[in-house]
Design a protein around this motif. Sequence first.
Motif, PDB file in Angstrom:
ATOM      1  N   HIS A 150     -31.001  55.002  28.518  1.00 32.22           N
ATOM      2  CA  HIS A 150     -29.878  54.077  28.753  1.00 32.22           C
ATOM      3  C   HIS A 150     -30.431  52.660  28.951  1.00 32.22           C
ATOM      4  O   HIS A 150     -30.566  52.166  30.071  1.00 32.22           O
ATOM      5  CB  HIS A 150     -29.057  54.515  29.965  1.00 32.22           C
ATOM      6  CG  HIS A 150     -27.660  53.967  29.935  1.00 32.22           C
ATOM      7  ND1 HIS A 150     -26.558  54.745  29.666  1.00 32.22           N
ATOM      8  CD2 HIS A 150     -27.181  52.708  30.091  1.00 32.22           C
ATOM      9  CE1 HIS A 150     -25.467  54.004  29.693  1.00 32.22           C
ATOM     10  NE2 HIS A 150     -25.824  52.753  29.947  1.00 32.22           N
ATOM     11  N   LYS A 151     -30.741  52.005  27.843  1.00 32.95           N
ATOM     12  CA  LYS A 151     -31.364  50.686  27.894  1.00 32.95           C
ATOM     13  C   LYS A 151     -30.419  49.608  28.411  1.00 32.95           C
ATOM     14  O   LYS A 151     -30.862  48.530  28.821  1.00 32.95           O
ATOM     15  CB  LYS A 151     -31.885  50.293  26.499  1.00 32.95           C
ATOM     16  CG  LYS A 151     -32.931  51.248  25.937  1.00 32.95           C
ATOM     17  CD  LYS A 151     -34.138  51.368  26.869  1.00 32.95           C
ATOM     18  CE  LYS A 151     -35.206  52.279  26.288  1.00 32.95           C
ATOM     19  NZ  LYS A 151     -36.354  52.457  27.224  1.00 32.95           N
ATOM     20  N   ASN A 152     -29.115  49.864  28.371  1.00 31.96           N
ATOM     21  CA  ASN A 152     -28.155  48.885  28.891  1.00 31.96           C
ATOM     22  C   ASN A 152     -27.912  49.043  30.384  1.00 31.96           C
ATOM     23  O   ASN A 152     -26.928  48.538  30.910  1.00 31.96           O
ATOM     24  CB  ASN A 152     -26.827  48.978  28.134  1.00 31.96           C
ATOM     25  CG  ASN A 152     -26.839  48.133  26.869  1.00 31.96           C
ATOM     26  OD1 ASN A 152     -27.782  47.383  26.632  1.00 31.96           O
ATOM     27  ND2 ASN A 152     -25.808  48.252  26.056  1.00 31.96           N
ATOM     28  N   CYS A 153     -28.800  49.745  31.054  1.00 33.41           N
ATOM     29  CA  CYS A 153     -28.790  49.749  32.513  1.00 33.41           C
ATOM     30  C   CYS A 153     -29.563  48.517  32.978  1.00 33.41           C
ATOM     31  O   CYS A 153     -30.742  48.346  32.644  1.00 33.41           O
ATOM     32  CB  CYS A 153     -29.434  51.025  33.061  1.00 33.41           C
ATOM     33  SG  CYS A 153     -29.559  51.071  34.860  1.00 33.41           S
ATOM     34  N   VAL A 154     -28.895  47.633  33.716  1.00 37.07           N
ATOM     35  CA  VAL A 154     -29.497  46.365  34.132  1.00 37.07           C
ATOM     36  C   VAL A 154     -29.543  46.296  35.661  1.00 37.07           C
ATOM     37  O   VAL A 154     -28.536  46.009  36.310  1.00 37.07           O
ATOM     38  CB  VAL A 154     -28.709  45.157  33.576  1.00 37.07           C
ATOM     39  CG1 VAL A 154     -29.383  43.845  33.982  1.00 37.07           C
ATOM     40  CG2 VAL A 154     -28.573  45.253  32.069  1.00 37.07           C
ATOM     41  N   PRO A 155     -30.694  46.602  36.270  1.00 39.17           N
ATOM     42  CA  PRO A 155     -30.805  46.437  37.722  1.00 39.17           C
ATOM     43  C   PRO A 155     -30.745  44.955  38.092  1.00 39.17           C
ATOM     44  O   PRO A 155     -31.414  44.123  37.465  1.00 39.17           O
ATOM     45  CB  PRO A 155     -32.188  47.024  38.047  1.00 39.17           C
ATOM     46  CG  PRO A 155     -32.618  47.763  36.823  1.00 39.17           C
ATOM     47  CD  PRO A 155     -31.920  47.120  35.668  1.00 39.17           C
ATOM     48  N   ILE A 156     -29.919  44.643  39.082  1.00 33.68           N
ATOM     49  CA  ILE A 156     -29.819  43.268  39.572  1.00 33.68           C
ATOM     50  C   ILE A 156     -30.758  43.136  40.766  1.00 33.68           C
ATOM     51  O   ILE A 156     -30.544  43.781  41.803  1.00 33.68           O
ATOM     52  CB  ILE A 156     -28.370  42.919  39.971  1.00 33.68           C
ATOM     53  CG1 ILE A 156     -27.418  43.174  38.794  1.00 33.68           C
ATOM     54  CG2 ILE A 156     -28.288  41.463  40.439  1.00 33.68           C
ATOM     55  CD1 ILE A 156     -27.686  42.362  37.559  1.00 33.68           C
ATOM     56  N   GLY A 177     -31.452  41.610  36.048  1.00 29.91           N
ATOM     57  CA  GLY A 177     -30.742  40.403  36.439  1.00 29.91           C
ATOM     58  C   GLY A 177     -31.255  39.974  37.800  1.00 29.91           C
ATOM     59  O   GLY A 177     -31.970  40.712  38.469  1.00 29.91           O
ATOM     60  N   ILE A 178     -30.882  38.785  38.219  1.00 32.45           N
ATOM     61  CA  ILE A 178     -31.223  38.295  39.562  1.00 32.45           C
ATOM     62  C   ILE A 178     -29.926  37.873  40.247  1.00 32.45           C
ATOM     63  O   ILE A 178     -29.112  37.147  39.662  1.00 32.45           O
ATOM     64  CB  ILE A 178     -32.187  37.099  39.518  1.00 32.45           C
ATOM     65  CG1 ILE A 178     -33.486  37.477  38.802  1.00 32.45           C
ATOM     66  CG2 ILE A 178     -32.485  36.600  40.927  1.00 32.45           C
ATOM     67  CD1 ILE A 178     -34.433  36.299  38.634  1.00 32.45           C
ATOM     68  N   ARG A 179     -29.750  38.334  41.471  1.00 37.10           N
ATOM     69  CA  ARG A 179     -28.569  37.935  42.227  1.00 37.10           C
ATOM     70  C   ARG A 179     -28.869  36.701  43.061  1.00 37.10           C
ATOM     71  O   ARG A 179     -29.885  36.635  43.761  1.00 37.10           O
ATOM     72  CB  ARG A 179     -28.092  39.067  43.147  1.00 37.10           C
ATOM     73  CG  ARG A 179     -26.892  38.672  43.993  1.00 37.10           C
ATOM     74  CD  ARG A 179     -26.152  39.853  44.533  1.00 37.10           C
ATOM     75  NE  ARG A 179     -24.965  39.429  45.287  1.00 37.10           N
ATOM     76  CZ  ARG A 179     -23.939  40.222  45.562  1.00 37.10           C
ATOM     77  NH1 ARG A 179     -23.949  41.476  45.150  1.00 37.10           N
ATOM     78  NH2 ARG A 179     -22.906  39.773  46.231  1.00 37.10           N
ATOM     79  N   ILE A 180     -27.969  35.736  42.995  1.00 37.76           N
ATOM     80  CA  ILE A 180     -28.074  34.524  43.807  1.00 37.76           C
ATOM     81  C   ILE A 180     -27.543  34.816  45.203  1.00 37.76           C
ATOM     82  O   ILE A 180     -26.444  35.361  45.366  1.00 37.76           O
ATOM     83  CB  ILE A 180     -27.275  33.365  43.186  1.00 37.76           C
ATOM     84  CG1 ILE A 180     -27.889  32.921  41.860  1.00 37.76           C
ATOM     85  CG2 ILE A 180     -27.194  32.189  44.150  1.00 37.76           C
ATOM     86  CD1 ILE A 180     -27.074  31.850  41.154  1.00 37.76           C
TER      87      ILE A 180
END
Length: 465
Positions: A150-156, A177-180
Amino acid sequence: MNTKYIDLISQTYDFPQEEFTLNNSSLNFHGIDLMELVNEYGAPLKFTYLPKISENIQRAKNWFNNAIEKHNYNGTYNYAYCTKSSHFKHVLTEALTNDIHIETSSAFDINIVENLKKQGKISDKTYVICNGFKREQYITNISRLINNGHKNCVPIIDNYEEIGLLTEGIKGSFRVGIRIASEEEPKFEFYTSRLGIGYKNIVPFYEKQIRDNKKVELKMLHFFINTGIRDNAYYWNELLKCLTVYIKLKKICPTLDSLNIGGGFPIKNSLAFDYDYEYMIDEIVNQIKVSCAEADVDVPNIFTEFGSFTVGESGGAIYEILYQKQQNDREKWNMINSSFITTLPDTWAISKRFIMLAVNRWNDEYERVLLGGLTCDSDDYYNSEQHMNAIYLPKFKREKPLYIGFFNTGAYQETIGGFGGLQHCLIPSPKHILIDKDKDGNISTQLFSQQQTSEQLLDILGYAN
């Protein structure tokens, strides 16, 4: 003299409304005769009107797509559902019929995602955006999902250690991703959100931990503030600060192509509710495009994570007024046959407002009352602090049962209240009904769960043995 309950509502609000109409002296909700529901299933009961979930998803999609077309915005819109608002299978099943994505917040969410994949309700194209502080089990589950394709799993990324932990667990390359860590509104007790990484630290964090890491690709910047998406100076100022970070990152990170503006759309909490969703979306899209154009960078694909907006307006609860207690010259307490603390915990915890209306006897005279729950807790009540103003209901008459409904309660109340678990003072959870509508407009109901029994509660408490 206009002394009937219907007169009060008609004079105070614009009534009837899209979802609320009258059938003689009884209330209809989206064409559902609520007294028929009570007569069939009894009260107290909770219900979920499934078509409202799809309706709100499609509304948001249309608003964003219209704004994108209007502003000639060269990016896509992606609707994700925030699962913590309601994890129930019937909610996810309905929501996923609308070609949406998923936002998770803890380890067991991934197990739900894997279950939905097995059933074909989620595909590898579905984005699974993993928010939250990630402990070992969450890291393990995310890694397993990505390792299984599942390559569209994006850990923030929420803290500085997560890149290293994910790199150890995931076999190949992966996207993050990065959370602000947004700065909170001045009235908050703290200045900066505990979630995410501070504005000033994001670019240095990328340069130190991501840029030269061949396994990791930065795809998304995540932005969310607790007060939600509001048309005020605070929101627009925070959005512009977020865009400043996005632009700085984009100039040194070509793989960054998405901006997640989180959730936070309010839902209707009064018949007087007024919020211009279309304007807000149009202005958000415009602000993003203008900022990127001025900096000469490509605009990002936009993601949202609407939770309450998705499921909140699908839910309701109906109670019977059991008894009226006249406690002094001014205060009349109408006692419901359940508990606010257990069935609508946000009314107790954060004084949240829900739409409250009489279900029947709209042609009767009304009186001012307070509403009390069955527990022996002094906080088990609903009054003008939670309501928009004083509470008026048809006059209590023992020989004429009165039923009241709370509406737009579909987000968070079951999980915060502990669905299927112990309840305060052992007040049982009510029945829960699922309501659907077919293409021809025919309404069907299904019992999802019975009212809790004493045996179930005693079993949890260890008395069954």
